[in-house]
Design an enzyme around this catalytic site. Structure first.
Site, PDB file in Angstrom:
ATOM      1  N   MET A   1     -30.375  56.406 -47.045  1.00  0.00           N
ATOM      2  CA  MET A   1     -29.119  56.765 -46.378  1.00  0.00           C
ATOM      3  C   MET A   1     -29.323  56.814 -44.865  1.00  0.00           C
ATOM      4  SD  MET A   1     -27.905  59.740 -49.035  1.00  0.00           S
ATOM      5  CE  MET A   1     -29.504  60.532 -49.058  1.00  0.00           C
TER       6      MET A   1
ATOM      7  N   ASP B   1     -20.875  54.940 -59.817  1.00  0.00           N
ATOM      8  CA  ASP B   1     -20.292  54.533 -58.537  1.00  0.00           C
ATOM      9  C   ASP B   1     -20.746  53.091 -58.297  1.00  0.00           C
ATOM     10  OD1 ASP B   1     -22.939  54.749 -57.596  1.00  0.00           O
ATOM     11  OD2 ASP B   1     -22.638  56.860 -57.125  1.00  0.00           O
TER      12      ASP B   1
ATOM     13  N   LYS C   1     -15.449  56.100 -55.462  1.00  0.00           N
ATOM     14  CA  LYS C   1     -14.407  56.240 -54.446  1.00  0.00           C
ATOM     15  C   LYS C   1     -13.067  56.403 -55.120  1.00  0.00           C
ATOM     16  CE  LYS C   1     -16.509  55.371 -50.422  1.00  0.00           C
ATOM     17  NZ  LYS C   1     -17.587  54.467 -50.507  1.00  0.00           N
TER      18      LYS C   1
HETATM   19  N1  SAH Z   1     -31.113  57.623 -56.497  1.00  0.00           N
HETATM   20  C1  SAH Z   1     -31.206  56.497 -55.588  1.00  0.00           C
HETATM   21  C2  SAH Z   1     -30.912  56.917 -54.166  1.00  0.00           C
HETATM   22  C3  SAH Z   1     -29.487  57.427 -53.957  1.00  0.00           C
HETATM   23  S1  SAH Z   1     -29.116  57.786 -52.279  1.00  0.00           S
HETATM   24  C4  SAH Z   1     -32.585  55.838 -55.747  1.00  0.00           C
HETATM   25  O1  SAH Z   1     -33.480  56.415 -56.378  1.00  0.00           O
HETATM   26  O2  SAH Z   1     -32.742  54.722 -55.295  1.00  0.00           O
HETATM   27  C5  SAH Z   1     -28.396  56.282 -51.722  1.00  0.00           C
HETATM   28  C6  SAH Z   1     -29.373  55.496 -50.880  1.00  0.00           C
HETATM   29  O3  SAH Z   1     -30.318  54.833 -51.704  1.00  0.00           O
HETATM   30  C7  SAH Z   1     -28.776  54.390 -50.056  1.00  0.00           C
HETATM   31  O4  SAH Z   1     -28.196  54.866 -48.877  1.00  0.00           O
HETATM   32  C8  SAH Z   1     -29.993  53.547 -49.762  1.00  0.00           C
HETATM   33  O5  SAH Z   1     -30.772  54.141 -48.759  1.00  0.00           O
HETATM   34  C9  SAH Z   1     -30.754  53.672 -51.059  1.00  0.00           C
HETATM   35  N2  SAH Z   1     -30.584  52.528 -51.974  1.00  0.00           N
HETATM   36  C10 SAH Z   1     -30.112  52.580 -53.228  1.00  0.00           C
HETATM   37  N3  SAH Z   1     -30.173  51.367 -53.807  1.00  0.00           N
HETATM   38  C11 SAH Z   1     -30.709  50.531 -52.884  1.00  0.00           C
HETATM   39  C12 SAH Z   1     -31.054  49.148 -52.876  1.00  0.00           C
HETATM   40  N4  SAH Z   1     -30.866  48.375 -53.934  1.00  0.00           N
HETATM   41  N5  SAH Z   1     -31.611  48.638 -51.755  1.00  0.00           N
HETATM   42  C13 SAH Z   1     -31.825  49.409 -50.674  1.00  0.00           C
HETATM   43  N6  SAH Z   1     -31.515  50.721 -50.623  1.00  0.00           N
HETATM   44  C14 SAH Z   1     -30.965  51.269 -51.715  1.00  0.00           C
END
Ligand code: SAH
Length: 257
Positions: free
Chosen positions: A171, A35, A56
Site C-alpha cells: 500500500m 474485492d 467498492k
Molecule cells: N493480503 C495481501 C495484502 C493486502 S494489502 C497480501 O498478502 O498480498 C493491499 C496491498 O497488497 C496493495 O496495496 C499492494 O501493496 C499489495 N498487493 C496485493 N496484491 C498485489 C500484487 N499482485 N502485486 C503487487 N502488490 C500487490
C-alpha cells in the site's frame, strides 16, 4: 443451522498460485465475498451468481469494514458456506485479523486458509529474493499507507533503515515520496536499489526499478499504480543479475539497458 466462514487467501493473482484448498473451498462455497485484489484471472473463474463484491460501493467509496463483518455473520446465520476471498494471504495487511475477531465474538465458526502473499511473491517473480545470504539477513513488511511525518506513525522508518535488511512496503505507491524521504533522512544510502512491482503475477504485471534517490521520478514516468509493492534494499539489484533468463517476466517498463 449455522454456516461457516472460510477466510481464504487468493495468492497474488496468478490462478496457478491458488492453493488446492482455496480452489476446493471456492468450489464448495455458496457465496464468495471479495474485492478486486484477487485480480481478474481468479475472479472470472468464480461463477458470477456466487460472487458478491464488497470492495467498492456504487459511487466508488469503500464498503466500510463493519458492513463486511456484519454481512459475513448474516450469511453464516442463514446457514451458508461463506468464502471470504482476500488478495494474497488473508492475515497480511488484509484486515483478516479483524474479521476473525468479529466472527469469534459473534459465535460464528470459521477457518483461515493461508496463501502466497504478494509481499514475497511479487518481488520473487521480478527476480528479487526478499532475503539473500550476502545482502539481507532480515526482511520487514510494512504499510506505506500512513504519513511518516505524523508523530504517532506506527512505522519507525529510521529504525528500519538501521536494520540493513530488506524493506517491503505494501500500500505504498501514493506515499512513496514521504517514506523514501524518511529513509534518506535516516541515513540510508541514496543509491540503495528500489523496485516497484505492479500487479505482480497478473497478466499485465509491470516492474520498474531505480534507487532510493530516483524511484519517485521512475514512478511518475512509468505511472505505476496500486496494487504494487515497493522493495527497498540490496536484494532489489538481484533482478539485474537474473533478469535475462527469468521467464516470469510479463512487462518491463523501464529497463536499465
Ligand atoms: N493480503 C495481501 C495484502 C493486502 S494489502 C497480501 O498478502 O498480498 C493491499 C496491498 O497488497 C496493495 O496495496 C499492494 O501493496 C499489495 N498487493 C496485493 N496484491 C498485489 C500484487 N499482485 N502485486 C503487487 N502488490 C500487490
Amino acid at each position: 443451522m449455522d454456516g461457516t466462514v472460510s477466510l481464504i487467501g487468493s495468492g497474488p493473482g496468478d490462478p496457478e498460485l491458488l492453493t488446492v484448498k482455496a480452489t476446493r473451498l471456492l468450489e464448495e462455497a455458496d457465496v464468495v465475498l471479495h474485492d478486486k485484489l484477487p485480480g481478474p484471472e481468479i475472479l472470472e473463474r468464480i461463477p458470477a451468481e456466487k460472487r458478491e463484491d464488497v470492495g467498492k460501493r456504487a459511487g466508488g467509496e469503500r464498503t466500510p469494514q463493519s458492513a463486511i463483518n456484519e454481512r459475513l455473520v448474516e450469511l453464516a446465520r442463514e446457514g451458508k458456506r461463506v468464502a471470504r476471498l482476500k488478495g494474497g494471504d488473508p492475515f497480511v495487511f488484509g484486515r483478516g485479523g479483524e474479521e476473525a475477531e468479529y466472527l469469534a465474538a459473534h459465535g460464528v465458526p470459521f477457518e483461515v486458509v493461508p496463501a502466497v502473499t504478494s509481499a514475497i511473491a511479487a518481488p520473487a517473480v521480478a527476480g528479487i529474493p526478499v532475503t539473500h545470504r550476502d545482502h539481507a539477513s532480515s526482511v520487514s513488511f510494512v504499510t506505506g499507507h500512513e504519513d511518516p511525518t505524523k508523530a504517532e506513525s506506527a512505522v519507525d522508518w529510521a529504525a528500519l533503515a538501521a536494520t540493513g535488511g530488506t524493506i517491503v512496503v505494501l500500500m505504498g505507491v501514493g506515499r512513496l515520496p514521504d517514506y523514501t524521504a524518511a529513509l534518506d533522512e535516516a541515513g540510508m544510502d541514496p543509491s540503495t536499489p528500489v523496485a516497484l512491482i505492479e500487479r505482480g503475477t497478473w497478466a499485465d504485471q509491470r516492474v520498474a526499478t531505480g534507487t532510493l534517490e530516483t524511484i519517485v521520478a521512475v514512478r511518475d514516468e512509468t505511472g505505476i499504480e496500486p496494487p504494487a509493492v515497493t522493495v527497498i534494499g540490496e536484494v532489489a539489484a538481484t533482478r539485474d543479475t537474473v533478469q535475462e533468463l527469468l521467464t516470469n517476466e510479463r512487462t518491463e517498463v523501464n529497463g536499465d539497458e
